[in-house]
Structure formats: structure tokens, C-alpha cells
Write an enzyme that holds these catalytic residues in place. Structure first.
Site, PDB file in Angstrom:
ATOM      1  CD  GLU A  76      -3.100  -0.787   0.142  1.00  0.00           C
ATOM      2  OE1 GLU A  76      -3.058   0.251  -0.548  1.00  0.00           O
ATOM      3  OE2 GLU A  76      -3.969  -1.661  -0.003  1.00  0.00           O
TER       4      GLU A  76
ATOM      5  NE  ARG B  62      -3.773   3.044  -0.787  1.00  0.00           N
ATOM      6  CZ  ARG B  62      -5.063   3.035  -0.480  1.00  0.00           C
ATOM      7  NH1 ARG B  62      -5.685   4.127  -0.161  1.00  0.00           N
ATOM      8  NH2 ARG B  62      -5.758   1.909  -0.475  1.00  0.00           N
TER       9      ARG B  62
ATOM     10  CG  ASP C 247      -5.716  -6.979  -8.143  1.00  0.00           C
ATOM     11  OD1 ASP C 247      -4.710  -7.244  -7.478  1.00  0.00           O
ATOM     12  OD2 ASP C 247      -6.634  -6.244  -7.724  1.00  0.00           O
TER      13      ASP C 247
ATOM     14  CD  GLU D 155      -9.933  -1.200  -8.903  1.00  0.00           C
ATOM     15  OE1 GLU D 155     -11.027  -0.727  -8.520  1.00  0.00           O
ATOM     16  OE2 GLU D 155      -8.938  -1.275  -8.161  1.00  0.00           O
TER      17      GLU D 155
END
Ligand code: DMJ
Length: 482
Positions: free
Chosen positions: A146, A150, A273, A388
Site C-alpha cells: 500500500e 500510494r 490482480d 477499476e
């Protein structure tokens, strides 16, 4: 069934309540369609984009201005109630810091969107805040994944846009503090690392968290001239890829110390993903053929996971060794895949899957986290403002210029605003059927959801990023190696 969530440490694993799922199945399709029929005409001006080119341009400009105005509404509320903190809590009008101490998550994640929207005053204030107050010298245990996508992603894109050396210094300091995560026997990173001590934890990880560092660390290597960042990220990806099954699939959980699979469930959803996304994009960004080869092998997902159901294309869950589909689940996170198919040159499949994703978005008025695509019943009913579906629609428009995708962009935008706008920001939904709000506004709303909505229609901003490659948090990367 258990799934890995990308989100906070406290939300690492969550379960799906099958009772809820079967209750949801009872909701009649008929009533949903009536609801849509009542709501949609009032909200959409579908078709407005498909007239003449000039009319289309002025409509898209007006739409871009509306997106910008909603972005500013959200940003101003963040400033008013949460300035200097990680996220705005839009219902209680207070703030949330992921790790108890702020890492300026929203200011960093939002920065490049603010720049792309041409919001000069806001960009200056944000840059000042980051320059003056961001520090990673904190005794906190963070998620390597994360914080990389980010924070590192946001700082590097910010630097490429503003050339403020402080952004690069901060990015380098952050990456150095995250690097101990890669010190496992296999080279695959641990999930968590203490930013002050370098102590690592979380040996059971997943492909997404292992394979989603190459764009950020590779860019840092080019900008600093220090190859170590890219080398570590690539070694991790190769270690994972080498553990694929004989038929080319990966599982959803692996121990980074032993290299053994902990879950052999294969899919394209959360937890796997962005591993696929970064194989493709690392090739696009760095021109590294190894990544292209790994991507080419990995499109085994098209062979084993893709299913045609009622004439629609969906991707299910299968055992990585047999390739037999044993779960017909698809969700908000899976909706990133049409974008990758389009970027990888498979427009036919991209269009088909995007149609399914759009259907999933509209079916309940806005998309749930996960459905069973055989009957569209809900398995996980929340909506946390994810981008998405909107992101894939952006790529489909970029590659086809079909005005249908402009119309859809407007529909995404209107339904998003209609369902999630509250008095002081945008709030996640506890359930797409009850539309009950929860006190949560993730930073990716600024980084991704609004950015992709805006880029679909703002021609200047789109031209500015056309040759760039977006990381999984929509931070645009310059092609520094070519
Ligand atoms: C974002 O942080 C990234 O897009 C990530 O790859 C997946 N989850 C969220 C958005 O849904």
C-alpha cells in the site's frame, strides 16, 4: 471462502457471508430493472456525446468541468476537516490516520490529479504541505504494497511533474526504509515493515503484493542511478513467476520464506490482480523483454479462467494446477482487467469484458464488491469508491475513440455522485442495495476514481499523459528508459 484485501493491515483477510449472499439472490431482478428504469433517465444525458464532433467536444469539456468541480468539493472538505491527515471521514467530519500517525496519504495520492486538473493554488498548497511536514522517520509497521503504490508512486509522479527535489528525497528515503521487506530467503517481500527499525513481518503474502513494486522501484532506480531498487523488485517477480503451475497460473497465497503455495486458488481478483498489471506495464515502461515474456505466459488466464456465460465474458476462480473453474465470482477489483487486455493489444476481449463490467456497475445502480456472474447475485455488497471499472472504460475509449465509452463515463460519474456524494465529501457504501453510507473516503478516490473520470474527457490532460504508464494507483510514470 477467504480473500485477501488490498486494504489496511486490520482488513488483511475478510470473509464473505454466504447467508447474505443467498439472501441477495432472492432480490428480484425485475425490481432492480424497474429501479434502474426510474433512476437512469433522470440522471443521464446518454447520447449527448454521440452527435457531431464539435458538439461532442463541448459536451466533453462541460463534463470534464463537472468532474473537476466534484473533485474540488471532495478536496475542500478534506482540507476543512482532515488537513494534514491520511484521510477524511466524510460523515463524522473528522480524519483517519492509517497507522495512528499521519503519512499524508491523501495529499500525496491526490497531488498529481490536482496538477493534471490545472488546479494551481491547490497544487501549491499541497506541495508546501508535503515539503514541510512529510517524514517517514516513524516507528510504525506499514504495508509494503500500500505504501509503495500510494506514497512512493505519488511522490515519484509528483516529482516528474514538479521537479521539486524534496519529493525525490522523500521517495528515496521511503524506498530505503521499505527495502528490508525484500530480505527473505526467496527475495519475495514480506508484507509489512517497520519504517524506523526495518523489522519485517507477514511471511504469507500474495502475488499482487509481491509483484506490484517494479514500476515504482524501477523509476526510482532510473532517477537516482541506483540499480538496487529495480533489481530487488524484479527478483521478487521472477521468484514468484518461477513458482507458477505447469499450466501457467499462480495461486492466491504464498509463503515468502519457504516459497510454498498456501492457497492454490487462481483468479484475477484482489490479491493477484496487479501482479498481472505490472508484468505488462513493466514491459511497456522499461522495455524489459523478460516482463513481456512473463506477461505472454500469464495470459494463460484467458485460457483457463475466462468463461462465456449467457453470451457474456467473465473470469472465474480456478485451481492453479488443474485450471478447472470452481468459483464463478467476479467483482469491483476484477474490473481492472479490460484495461490490461486493451493495453496488451487484445481489444476484442477487452471490449467484451468491459461490457460485462459495465453491466455489473449498472445492475444494482452501482457496483458491489463481488457478484456471482451466473445469476448476478451479490456475494459482497459494499462499494468503497473503487475506480477499476471507470479505469477500464477510460482505456477502452483511449484505444477505440468510440463515443459509447464517453456516454458510459458520464453514467459512471452520475451514478457515483448520485450514490456516494454526502454533505461533506464522498462516502463508501455499506451495501449497494440499501445504499447506506459509511464513514470512509479512501485516498484512491482522488488518485484514481476522479482522475480516470477526468482523463476520459479532458483532452489536454489526456494528451499530457498519453505516453506515460500509470501505476496501479493511477500515478503516471514517464518512460524514463527509452
Ligand atoms: C487501489 O489502491 C489500487 O488500484 C489497487 O491496485 C487496488 N485497490 C485500490 C482501488 O480499488
Amino acid at each position: 471462502m477467504f480473500l485477501y484485501s488490498h486494504n489496511r493491515e486490520s482488513e488483511t483477510v475478510y470473509s464473505i457471508n454466504h447467508q447474505d449472499a443467498s439472501d441477495m439472490k432472492r432480490i428480484s431482478l425485475h425490481s432492480t430493472k424497474i429501479l434502474l428504469a426510474l433512476l437512469l433517465p433522470a440522471m443521464f444525458v446518454a447520447g449527448a456525446f454521440s452527435s457531431s464532433v464539435n458538439a461532442q467536444t463541448s459536451v466533453t469539456e462541460r463534463y470534464a468541468a463537472k468532474v473537476k468541480s466534484e473533485f474540488l468539493f471532495a478536496w475542500n472538505n478534506y482540507k476543512k476537516y482532515a488537513w494534514g491527515h491520511d484521510e477524511l471521514k466524510p460523515l463524522s467530519k473528522t480524519y483517519f490516520d492509517w497507522y495512528g500517525k499521519s503519512l499524508l496519504m491523501t495529499p500525496v495520492d491526490a497531488y498529481d490529479t490536482i496538477v493534471l486538473m490545472g488546479l494551481k493554488k491547490e497544487a501549491q498548497e499541497d506541495e508546501q504541505l508535503i515539503d514541510d511536514s512529510l517524514s517517514f522517520d516513524k516507528d510504525i509497521v506499514v504495508s509494503n504494497f500500500e505504501i509503495t503504490i500510494r506514497m512512493l508512486g505519488g511522490l515519484l509522479s509528483g516529482y516528474e511533474l514538479n521537479h521539486d527535489k524534496r519529493f525525490l528525497e522523500l521517495a528515496t528515503d521511503l524506498a530505503n526504509r521499505l527495502l528490508p521487506a525484500f530480505n527473505s530467503r526467496t527475495g519475495m517481500p514480506y508484507r509489512f515493515v517497520n519504517l524506523k527499525t526495518g523489522k519485517v513481518s507477514g511471511a504469507v503474502s500474495n502475488p499482487a503484493e509481491i509483484g506490484t513494486e517494479t514500476l515504482e522501484l524501477g523509476t526510482l532506480s532510473k532517477l537516482t542511478g541506483n540499480p538496487v531498487y529495480f533489481e530487488k523488485a524484479k527478483k521478487a517477480v521472477v521468484a514468484l513467476f518461477d513458482r507458477r503451475s505447469k499450466i501457467g497460473l499462480v495461486g492466491s497465497a504464498i509463503n515468502v520464506e519457504t516459497g510454498e503455495w498456501v492457497s492454490t486458488e487462481s483468479h484475477i481478483s484482489g490479491g493477484i490482480d496487479s501482479y498481472y498489471e505490472y508484468l505488462l506495464k513493466a514491459w511497456k515502461l522499461f522495455g524489459d523483454k523478460d516482463f513481456k515474456n512473463m506477461w505472454d505466459v500469464s495470459v494463460a488466464v484467458n485460457r483457463y479462467l475466462a468463461q462465456e456465460v449467457n453470451g457474456e465474458l467473465w473470469y472465474g476462480h480456478a485451481n492453479m494446477d488443474t485450471g478447472l473453474v470452481n468459483g464463478t465470482y467476479f467483482g469491483a477489483l476484477d474490473a481492472f482487467f479490460p484495461a490490461e487486455l486493451a493495453l496488451g493489444g487484445d481489444l476484442k476481449r477487452a471490449k467484451e469484458l468491459e461490457n460485462s463490467c459495465y453491466k455489473m456497475w449498472l445492475y444494482y445502480g452501482i457496483e458491489p464488491e463481488q457478484i456471482n456472474y451466473t445469476d448476478m447475485s451479490i456475494l459482497d455488497s459494499g462499494y468503497v469508491l473503487r475506480p477499476e471499472n471507470i479505469e477500464s472504460n477510460y482505456y477502452l475509449y483511449k484505444f477505440t475513440h468510440d463515443p459509447e465509452y464517453l456516454c458510459r463515463a458520464e453514467t459512471y460519474f452520475n451514478t457515483f455522485v448520485y450514490n456516494c456524494r454526502v454533505k461533506d465529501g464522498f462516502a463508501s457504501l455499506a451495501s449497494v442495495t440499501t445504499k447506506k453510507h459509511i464513514d470512509d473516503m479512501e485516498s484512491f478516490v482522488f488518485a484514481e476514481t476522479f482522475k480516470y473520470l477526468y482523463l476520459t474527457c479532458a483532452a489536454d490532460a489526456t494528451r499530457a499523459v498519453n505516453r506515460r504508464v500509470f501505476n496501479t494507483e493511477a500515478h503516471p510514470r514517464e518512460k524514463v528508459l527509452r
